[in-house]
Design a protein around this motif. Structure first.
Motif, mmCIF file in Angstrom:
data_model
loop_
_atom_site.group_PDB
_atom_site.id
_atom_site.type_symbol
_atom_site.label_atom_id
_atom_site.label_comp_id
_atom_site.label_asym_id
_atom_site.label_seq_id
_atom_site.Cartn_x
_atom_site.Cartn_y
_atom_site.Cartn_z
ATOM 1 N N VAL A 57 0.860 -1.186 0.000
ATOM 2 C CA VAL A 57 0.000 0.000 0.000
ATOM 3 C C VAL A 57 0.892 1.230 0.000
ATOM 4 C CG1 VAL A 57 -1.835 1.294 1.150
ATOM 5 C CG2 VAL A 57 -1.772 -1.208 1.351
ATOM 6 N N ALA A 58 0.701 2.096 -0.988
ATOM 7 C CA ALA A 58 1.482 3.341 -1.052
ATOM 8 C C ALA A 58 0.591 4.502 -0.659
ATOM 9 C CB ALA A 58 2.010 3.543 -2.469
ATOM 10 N N ILE A 59 1.149 5.397 0.150
ATOM 11 C CA ILE A 59 0.437 6.616 0.535
ATOM 12 C C ILE A 59 1.160 7.792 -0.099
ATOM 13 C CG2 ILE A 59 -0.269 8.087 2.460
ATOM 14 C CD1 ILE A 59 -0.166 5.611 4.278
ATOM 15 N N SER A 65 -2.996 17.589 -1.933
ATOM 16 C CA SER A 65 -3.936 16.467 -1.896
ATOM 17 C C SER A 65 -3.196 15.162 -1.662
ATOM 18 C CB SER A 65 -4.743 16.405 -3.193
ATOM 19 O OG SER A 65 -3.891 16.127 -4.275
ATOM 20 N N SER A 66 -3.940 14.185 -1.141
ATOM 21 C CA SER A 66 -3.341 12.920 -0.725
ATOM 22 C C SER A 66 -4.220 11.757 -1.153
ATOM 23 C CB SER A 66 -3.198 12.877 0.797
ATOM 24 O OG SER A 66 -2.302 13.864 1.236
ATOM 25 N N GLY A 67 -3.621 10.576 -1.138
ATOM 26 C CA GLY A 67 -4.398 9.389 -1.471
ATOM 27 C C GLY A 67 -3.558 8.147 -1.277
ATOM 28 N N TYR A 68 -4.159 6.990 -1.552
ATOM 29 C CA TYR A 68 -3.391 5.754 -1.455
ATOM 30 C C TYR A 68 -3.759 4.835 -2.611
ATOM 31 C CZ TYR A 68 -7.633 3.632 0.548
ATOM 32 O OH TYR A 68 -8.912 3.183 0.745
ATOM 33 N N PHE A 167 1.068 14.708 11.539
ATOM 34 C CA PHE A 167 1.484 13.725 10.528
ATOM 35 C C PHE A 167 1.073 12.311 10.949
ATOM 36 C CE2 PHE A 167 3.837 17.317 9.020
ATOM 37 C CZ PHE A 167 4.047 17.093 7.670
ATOM 38 N N ALA A 168 1.195 12.027 12.246
ATOM 39 C CA ALA A 168 0.808 10.701 12.743
ATOM 40 C C ALA A 168 -0.705 10.489 12.604
ATOM 41 C CB ALA A 168 1.249 10.523 14.196
ATOM 42 N N TYR A 169 -1.503 11.513 12.920
ATOM 43 C CA TYR A 169 -2.968 11.400 12.755
ATOM 44 C C TYR A 169 -3.314 11.120 11.296
ATOM 45 C CZ TYR A 169 -4.220 13.339 17.395
ATOM 46 O OH TYR A 169 -4.406 13.548 18.730
ATOM 47 N N PHE A 174 -5.042 7.122 7.022
ATOM 48 C CA PHE A 174 -4.852 6.342 5.799
ATOM 49 C C PHE A 174 -4.743 4.850 6.094
ATOM 50 C CE2 PHE A 174 -3.711 10.407 3.789
ATOM 51 C CZ PHE A 174 -4.575 10.312 2.716
ATOM 52 N N LYS A 175 -4.093 4.523 7.197
ATOM 53 C CA LYS A 175 -3.990 3.117 7.587
ATOM 54 C C LYS A 175 -5.391 2.523 7.757
ATOM 55 C CE LYS A 175 -2.601 0.152 11.429
ATOM 56 N NZ LYS A 175 -2.104 0.092 12.814
#
Length: 642
Positions: A57-59, A65-68, A167-169, A174-175
């Motif tokens: 799985v890539a994040i 913007s973000s995604g996986y 960043f952890a949140y 995403f996890k």
């Protein structure tokens, strides 16, 4: 044949990711290098492959913007991009969600992406000022000079929060999303231990920022510190490069011909054009940064070799947002804009969303004006603040290409919009021009434009103008997802990039025997009758030097006292290729190498700790072994300032 000792060393390579530990600096010991040998280990094929994962799985954690995306190791050709998100903007259709995060007034995670934006937007202004809303925060890792675990970010309401927490949140979010989707796909609870995670970062990021991402991943529970191999840090343009060289012709647009197919059958690879030894440039234009990578393809396996160190800078599309903000300050006054952002943060976010959709409509040949909706609370608050109307401000300001339209909108002429793009695009073009003048960057066959900003016709036009047909400019169809898909491919086979270039010169300070006439007299140190030269820079690797994957730099260190438990060695770096002394102006201390030698006491009169450092990967790693006993010594290399 490898000797037993070498085999032990090879085994160590799999434990390569030494865990960063908060090493308190203990003053530079006067280290004498026992063996300043730079050994190339070209037996990279024998690096043991890590544990087997079921899925990669890539994040893509982007500035805007973000995604996986993911692929099962059994079907590596089939890359799935994440499910559609709820929400979404008019005129912006993509698979990614805005990189925005919302915390409750008591600083607990509430939501991410469109959900965070919409919820924040719907809050009553009297409530919303207590909530913590953050966007475009990734750039802080690039711009902070002495990044540490304690670096702060500012929420929209001006309150400070710890960057590591944010960043952890985001990674935890995403996890959860990805595992939920994988569980639905496989019809059962999907186990996180079966996932190899990949997080993408800009190639121009320095080591502290990469390490920060890893620390955030540990904090989020994405992976655990005792299993660092489960997470790979991928470089964004490298990921794009891996994806681009596999493109079929119907999956891209050739800017020169504007045709999708180019007289070849649509199933041919760009590869129909890509042959042994071809060189190409990937220009990754994101929200925050622009990253340039130069690769050469080595067939038949299609391995990649980097020809010039990664370059670029903070020239992403948010630069255009800042120009728009500067324009608003010019018209309405900096004092008002600053107040408005703090007092009506949700309306400010609205205004920037309205600008975003018009920004995407900018084009070189556009003639009709672009209208931007001003939120009611902007108009209302301005009247309260200034005592006159927004319309009055526009008439009075000497910004002649922005008018007030009768429907209550800002009306911008195409020239006005283009001028907002100009500084950012000029930076990119200047950078590309300099890159193409480098001797290593000659006869480039293709230039791939990727990243969200690559969709901008203004940018495409500028790149075409600059290149004048010297290389074919290729834009993949799903340009915003290129990095995501490439990062999955990289996670499936991280050894695909065989040779990289070191972005900096790294080394340590050592004592050498003093040589009259060669060494400066002020560096002389006499100890027990021996004359030493201090501050000598022992180079591990030089800037822009080629490093093969798995290649090791070997050094031996010996504890100053037999009772010593920990050896702490300062690591220095420089942009310059040739460095003589750690005291030179271009050199700065950038990290610590920490060797934990407790519990390895031996009867040997002199203990020698052999340290191996790996520079050919996306992160710098260290490992060590006690030569007299053959035992592994815990080694870590830490780049975050404490």
């Amino acid at each position: 044949m490898m000797t037993e000792k070498e085999t032990a060393t090879e085994k160590l390579i799999s434990d390569a990711m030494a865990n960063p530990s908060p090493a308190k600096s203990m003053g530079d010991p006067g280290i004498t290098p026992l063996s300043p040998s730079h050994t190339q280990q070209n037996d990279t094929d024998q690096v043991p492959s890590g544990p087997s994962f079921v899925v990669v799985v890539a994040i893509d954690f982007g500035t805007t913007s973000s995604g996986y995306a993911y692929a099962f190791t059994k079907e590596p050709e089939c890359i799935h991009t994440m499910r559609r998100w709820e929400g979404g903007d008019p005129g912006v259709s993509n698979q990614k969600t805005p990189t925005t995060i919302l915390l409750t007034p008591d600083r607990k995670f509430h939501s991410f992406g469109y959900a965070a934006r919409d919820f924040y937007h719907d809050l009553d202004p009297s409530d919303s000022k207590h909530w913590l809303y953050l966007e475009k925060f990734k750039m802080k890792l690039h711009t902070t000079a002495n990044l540490s675990i304690d670096t702060d970010l500012h929420a929209a309401n001006g309150k400070r929060v710890k960057a590591l927490d944010i960043f952890a949140y985001a990674l935890a979010f995403f996890k959860e999303q990805a595992l939920k989707e994988l569980s639905d796909q496989t019809g059962g609870d999907f186990d996180n231990n079966d996932v190899r995670w990949v997080i993408t970062v800009p190639a121009i990021w320095k080591m502290p920022a990469k390490q920060f991402m890893r620390e955030a991943a540990y904090k989020s529970g994405l992976v655990y510190r005792d299993n660092p191999e489960q997470l790979i840090i991928a470089l964004e343009p490298e990921a794009a490069s891996i994806y681009c060289r596999k493109l079929r012709l119907h999956q891209m647009v050739d800017l020169g011909t504007h045709t999708t197919q180019n007289g070849c059958s649509p199933t041919d690879n760009v590869g129909s054009g890509m042959t042994q030894g071809d060189r190409y440039v990937v220009v990754d234009c994101g929200g925050g940064t622009v990253d340039l990578t130069v690769h050469q393809i080595r067939l038949p396996e299609g391995h990649l070799k980097e020809l010039y160190k990664a370059s670029g800078g903070p020239y992403g599309s948010i630069g255009i947002d800042y120009e728009f903000e500067k324009l608003l300050c010019k018209i309405f006054g900096q004092d008002f804009i600053d107040q408005f952002k703090i007092k009506r943060p949700a309306a400010w976010v609205d205004l920037m969303i309205a600008f975003e959709s018009r920004k995407r409509a900018a084009a070189p040949d556009r003639t009709n004006p672009l209208n931007i909706n001003l939120p009611f609370s902007f108009i209302d608050y301005y009247k309260k603040f200034r005592g006159h109307s927004v319309e009055h401000a526009l008439r009075k300001s000497n910004v002649d290409f922005v008018k007030w339209s009768s429907q209550g909108m800002l009306r911008m002429s195409p020239d006005a919009m283009n001028s907002l793009f100009k500084p950012t695009i000029d930076h990119i073009i200047q950078h590309l021009t300099e890159l193409f003048e480098k001797p290593e960057v000659s006869d480039i066959k293709f230039l791939f434009l990727v990243g969200g900003f690559a969709e901008s016709p203004l940018l495409q036009h500028a790149v075409q103008d600059m290149l004048q047909g010297r290389s074919r400019i290729i834009i993949p169809h799903d340009v915003g997802l290129t990095i995501l898909k490439g990062a999955v491919l990289f996670g499936l086979d991280p050894s695909i990039i065989k040779v990289r270039r070191s972005p900096l010169t790294y080394g340590v300070g050592v004592l050498n025997r003093f040589v009259e006439g060669k060494h400066p007299p002020e560096k002389l140190l006499v100890k027990d009758g021996t004359r030493w030269c201090t501050d000598v820079f022992d180079t591990f690797i030089a800037a822009d030097q080629s490093v093969a994957l798995g290649e090791m730099v070997k050094r031996s260190y010996t504890p100053a006292k037999p009772s010593q438990q920990v050896i702490v060695i300062h690591v220095y770096c420089s942009e310059k290729e040739k460095v003589g002394f750690i005291s030179e102006s271009s050199v700065r201390k950038c990290g610590t190498l920490r060797l934990d030698v407790s519990g390895t006491e031996s009867t040997a009169p002199r203990r020698e700790i052999q340290t191996l450092m790996q520079f050919g990967d996306t992160e710098i790693r260290a490992m060590a072994v006690d030569v007299s006993t053959g035992r592994t010594v815990k080694a870590s290399i830490d780049f975050l300032s404490h």
